[in-house]
Design a protein around this motif. Structure first.
Motif, PDB file in Angstrom:
ATOM      1  N   ASP A 119       0.810  -1.217   0.000  1.00  0.00           N
ATOM      2  CA  ASP A 119       0.000   0.000   0.000  1.00  0.00           C
ATOM      3  C   ASP A 119       0.840   1.262   0.000  1.00  0.00           C
ATOM      4  N   GLU A 120       2.096   1.139   0.447  1.00  0.00           N
ATOM      5  CA  GLU A 120       2.892   2.344   0.650  1.00  0.00           C
ATOM      6  C   GLU A 120       3.620   2.807  -0.610  1.00  0.00           C
ATOM      7  N   LEU A 148       4.103  12.245  -3.523  1.00  0.00           N
ATOM      8  CA  LEU A 148       4.411  11.368  -2.407  1.00  0.00           C
ATOM      9  C   LEU A 148       3.875  11.998  -1.136  1.00  0.00           C
ATOM     10  N   SER A 199       4.628  11.678   2.561  1.00  0.00           N
ATOM     11  CA  SER A 199       5.522  11.052   3.547  1.00  0.00           C
ATOM     12  C   SER A 199       4.837  10.844   4.889  1.00  0.00           C
ATOM     13  N   ASP A 200       3.850  11.681   5.199  1.00  0.00           N
ATOM     14  CA  ASP A 200       3.151  11.518   6.481  1.00  0.00           C
ATOM     15  C   ASP A 200       2.444  10.167   6.535  1.00  0.00           C
ATOM     16  N   ARG A 201       2.013   9.690   5.366  1.00  0.00           N
ATOM     17  CA  ARG A 201       1.348   8.384   5.307  1.00  0.00           C
ATOM     18  C   ARG A 201       2.374   7.264   5.146  1.00  0.00           C
ATOM     19  N   GLY A 202       3.639   7.624   5.141  1.00  0.00           N
ATOM     20  CA  GLY A 202       4.662   6.590   5.013  1.00  0.00           C
ATOM     21  C   GLY A 202       4.815   6.104   3.585  1.00  0.00           C
ATOM     22  N   GLU A 203       4.415   6.934   2.622  1.00  0.00           N
ATOM     23  CA  GLU A 203       4.568   6.515   1.237  1.00  0.00           C
ATOM     24  C   GLU A 203       6.025   6.629   0.796  1.00  0.00           C
ATOM     25  N   ILE A 204       6.437   5.709  -0.040  1.00  0.00           N
ATOM     26  CA  ILE A 204       7.770   5.777  -0.639  1.00  0.00           C
ATOM     27  C   ILE A 204       7.629   5.453  -2.121  1.00  0.00           C
ATOM     28  N   TYR A 205       8.626   5.867  -2.890  1.00  0.00           N
ATOM     29  CA  TYR A 205       8.583   5.546  -4.313  1.00  0.00           C
ATOM     30  C   TYR A 205       8.935   4.078  -4.529  1.00  0.00           C
ATOM     31  N   ASP A 206       8.283   3.500  -5.518  1.00  0.00           N
ATOM     32  CA  ASP A 206       8.517   2.107  -5.901  1.00  0.00           C
ATOM     33  C   ASP A 206       9.881   2.026  -6.596  1.00  0.00           C
TER      34      ASP A 206
END
Lengths: 633, 633
Positions: free
Chosen positions: B193-194, B202, B204-211
């Motif tokens: 999901d991230e 992106l 970042s607060d949701r902990g998203e990172i690039y694939d």
């Protein structure tokens, strides 16, 4: 017919400088990340964000305050209240207080108030609490924001050739498009009235041949990082040539003309460049290299290559490819040169740099042997045999056998063959070779096979024809080679006459050639088939009590000998002859009929120094299995 | 949250066998000659015609009967009547009689009745006659039909990887289309999901990172001769994951799932393969390797890769790439491994095969030194630093410094950096690095730079911050490294506070941080800037006659330290802080305002063993020229 005489040949250094003085750079373009592999960055890329962009759990487990675990161990775990959970890709909705823990998955955001995490393996759960069986320090199992790459950091420098690793770095930074050097576009103009494109029909009576250089050079341009553009084939008429050259110059960074070996085609190109462009040099003091032209046309660079394919490849590799690579920003490929020892002595002494085309073969110890392929000055040598080029300095009179040399490969993908064989054509042999990885076989005929074996170059020779004792009938020199060689295996093959479908002349054997009015096509004396035929004729002469010479005289076409394996049969198929020397399999392939005459052994002989070489033992093993018995499939 | 536990890890050999048992072959397709470079022939190609197809003049000159020249020399030339001319690409319209000659151009058809030719250089003309100043033998300067390649000859074997030389041979044979092995298609399904695709926004607060893995693996698939297909990103919901995996399995020869490090995403994939396909193994006894899955889904092979990018690349390179290469028919690339010596001692001893990510650096003699990059078990290590993998056997307890190891590169294009530097971020330094070819610089901060230099790995360390004597203020260990190093050059840089545009809080220096109600963002203690700030605070405390500690306590955010160079300034830009420690150039780049506080030297220190290394002397030369003075551009 007027011919340009080239005088004042330029030195190789001058040629390199002249080509280097031409600007081949194609500028900058932006490509997507998917297309970036192998491209060369045109500018530095700095990180525009932190990777990761947040403090991140490195494992699955519990985020907590490190101080709450101080003193905890297996015997005395710390008990913390579980107050929530955070998944990767979700924003934490808890703010941790002392004595609390949050279930967290790998990659999730460390919630506010936490400063460390404990992996699940070091914990137990007890209702709504977690028992932590170890103590951790602040920062344990946490990857801090920017720990991988920090915003503002220099990520990749200009000139970087993008590898999968770099693509990883770029995608981590969210970069989906990068500025790269444009590949230099290289227009290829093929010249010469005699050239025909592959796939089209060829008229050999008119001396037409397929265009080799356009495709070879195009592939070489790609190897060097350029983008080839093939232009329509121009004939030797100056206006048309000029139109095509000008169009190519307008559209490309570099124009290469190539293809024709005829002086008139070269002259036309020369005149166009001299009159419409700028000629920097004509002719380089290398062998080959006389027909090389360097100049400019409109805003494009121009190089004219020799017409012979091996010469064109050598000049391209030596002078042009480095300039394309330079413009593309690519380093010289690592695998592009091979160190080896000369397999035979090679005399030289013409006082100019020689680009010597060479073939490569490995000895039993895996060391590379290098042998010259082009012996004569103008001879086109089979492209199939040359792997690369050795530069022989002008002052070198000869290279000793065993002397160390450096060969520049025609492309980095070129590999020395696993097995080098020379000798008779044979369909069974062809199927055997298909079962080896990367063999090279030169169908030069049985006797040349023995001669090459005697010189020590090939791993094996394949000889066919009648034997006396165990040795194939040949000349004294060849006998010596045969006697020294190690026979790996042999099989018998049926030979005979190939005739038209339905055998309209009712040919039953070689007597028909003597007694009927038939046009025959023979093979050259290099072929084992020819030796078998000779023996059959001698036997016939003995039977009839006449002289062998009279029999031969009575055969119309006995002296019309073709070197090539299938060529005699093809003459029959074309209606140019009634009978041809050949094999049953060839008749089948060409839908002709076969009249058997006799059997001859085909023998595979190994170079005595190479019997331990892995491909030789592999071939020997194949010969011992049923591979050979498949010859009648 | 339920988690699968992986038990009974497969051995690396079992994993290789399991992957080898999956059929990845893509079958056969026909491609045009232009697209054949690098492809692998699926079948043997035999010559269907003779090359050349006719007896051909090798030079420009005169075709004649050899016997008419017998005895001719410079003093006594043979005089032959010129009865016509033949050009390349034209059918001869003469039939030669004794005493006659025909003017002929290179590549033209030898006319009937001729059996040799004399180059124009050995002749003179006299009206309608040619004077031949040499004698020739039959066949001289003639290339006979089939001399290059003969019809029926084995031209290229199955499994040949087509190089430019082979393209030459194919075009000579008129072949414009060849049967090649299809590239195995490899579907890449990214999970978690991230994950967000590069180019998208992106959070970042949701902990998203690039694939990262999708693109890295896609490039690796291309390197191995496969054709990657990227599938839309799936979230961790089982139905959707199953739909995407099934679609990929239907369309591809192999499906790779990759991307997420979270156990829940891995679990979902695991369930899909177990329930809908066939799971051959889960988990391999390598480090890393626990999350590896091997199985089948519909008619496709399936491999699940670890989530961490370096781990995913190592597993891909070690287990998957060889299988793709095998299916594509490609040999292992020559340049894919590098021999080197361990730069430092490395302890191990976990009893399973370790795939150790390594970086490469060359010593002054050009020998490759190998240093481990991933020190901790789960840590993601910067992709920027790893060049390849060293396999450490399960029974190995430690690798000694100086011990020989073989590193498998992440791709054959990977090259050791020319210069390895570690230390402070600095914009002037970045510009210097742009002038070197292929440097690597790890912006780890001044103090880690000194520590790494002490371990002997990098070529140079770059340190910033106040100096005492000639040495930068640091810890005792670092002082020792500094004292042993060779200073190549230095420059001064201005440091200060980065504030919002227009400086709304009217900040004039660090006193403002103490006396005003401002949110400040600091750098970590690894940074030279932080040391300079520390010294400035000590000076301020001395001025005010107070304790240093009180000053620090009064600064809101002094402990809020970020490792990353630009990150503090970015917090100001985002409105999360009023002032940040940084450089004027950073403020410029981000359109913020800069309040100067002081100057600090930036020093480039060389590893004493590497001062003779060419990139080090090159850097030294750059430091001596005006390169450094360009820092204010």
């Amino acid at each position: 017919m007027e011919r340009k005489e080239f005088r004042d040949l330029a030195s190789p250094e001058e040629a390199r400088e002249a080509i280097a003085s031409l600007s081949l750079e194609g500028g900058v373009e932006r490509v997507s990340l998917e297309d970036a592999r192998g491209r060369v960055l045109a500018a530095r890329l700095d990180a525009e964000l932190d990777v990761p962009g947040f403090d991140r759990a490195s494992l699955d487990g519990y985020a907590l305050r490190a101080r709450d675990t101080f003193g905890a161990d297996e015997a005395d775990p710390a008990r913390l209240e579980i107050v929530g959970e955070v998944h990767a890709g979700a924003e934490p909705d808890v703010n941790l207080e002392a004595g609390e823990a949050v279930e967290i998955s790998t990659g999730a955001v460390m919630p506010p108030g936490t400063d460390a995490m404990v992996p699940v393996e070091r914990t137990d759960t007890d209702d709504s609490a977690v028992l932590v069986r170890t103590s951790v320090a602040p920062g344990d199992n946490v990857m801090f924001a920017g720990a991988d790459v920090a915003a503002g950091e220099r990520a990749l420098g200009p000139g970087t050739r993008v590898t999968p690793r770099d693509i990883g770095l770029l995608s981590a930074l969210g970069i989906d498009e990068v500025p790269v050097r444009k590949r230099p576009t290289v227009g290829i103009v093929s010249t010469g009235d005699e050239l025909v494109r592959p796939g089209e029909d060829l008229n050999s009576d008119r001396g037409e041949i397929y265009d080799v250089n356009s495709y070879t050079i195009a592939a070489g341009v790609e190897d060097a990082g350029g983008e080839p553009v093939l232009y329509p084939h121009a004939d030797d008429e100056q206006d048309e040539m000029e139109r095509i050259l000008r169009q190519a110059a307008k559209e490309c960074d570099l124009v290469l003309s190539s293809g024709s070996t005829s002086a008139s085609a070269v002259d036309v190109v020369y005149r166009v460049i001299e009159e419409r462009g700028e000629l920097l040099l004509h002719g380089v003091a290398v062998k080959p290299g006389k027909p090389v032209l360097v100049g400019r046309l409109s805003s494009s660079a121009y190089v004219g290559l020799p017409g012979y394919p091996v010469s064109a490849m050598m000049i391209f590799r030596t002078f042009v490819a480095p300039a394309i690579r330079q413009a593309a920003g690519l380093p010289a490929p690592d695998a592009a040169t091979v160190e080896g020892r000369m397999a035979t002595q090679e005399r030289y002494g013409e006082g100019r740099l020689r680009l010597m085309p060479v073939g490569l073969v490995e000895d039993a110890d895996g060391e590379t042997l290098v042998y010259p392929v082009d012996k004569g000055s103008g001879a086109t040598t089979s492209l199939a045999e040359a792997d690369g080029v050795v530069e022989v300095a002008p002052e070198t009179d000869y290279l000793e056998a065993g002397e160390s040399v450096t060969a520049t490969l025609f492309s980095p993908d070129v590999r020395p063959p696993s097995l080098l064989g020379v000798g008779e054509d044979d369909p069974t042999l062809n199927r055997l070779l298909d079962r080896l990885e990367n063999p090279r076989y030169l169908s030069a005929g049985s006797r040349p096979g023995l001669r090459r074996l005697r010189e020590g170059v090939p791993d094996v020779a394949v000889v066919a024809g009648p034997t006396v004792g165990n040795v194939t009938v040949a000349t004294a020199d060849e006998d010596e080679a045969d006697a020294n060689a190690v026979e790996l295996g042999r099989w018998n093959r049926e030979w005979g006459l190939i005739v038209r479908p339905g055998n309209p002349a009712e040919i039953e054997g070689i007597t028909a050639l003597v007694d009927q009015d038939l046009r025959f096509i023979n093979r050259t004396t290099d072929s084992g088939l020819r030796t078998s035929l000779g023996k059959a004729i001698t036997d016939l002469a003995d039977d009839r009590g006449t002289d062998r010479h009279d029999i031969v005289e009575a055969i119309d076409g006995f002296d019309l000998a073709l070197r090539a394996h299938e060529s005699p049969a093809r003459k029959v198929a074309a209606g140019d002859a009634d009978a041809a020397l050949g094999l049953a399999e060839t008749a089948d392939r060409l839908n002709l009929e076969f009249v058997p005459v006799g059997e001859e052994p085909v023998r595979v002989l190994a170079n005595p120094d190479r019997t331990a070489k892995s491909s030789v033992t592999e071939l020997e093993a194949l010969l011992e299995t049923d591979a050979v018995s498949q010859r009648d499939q």
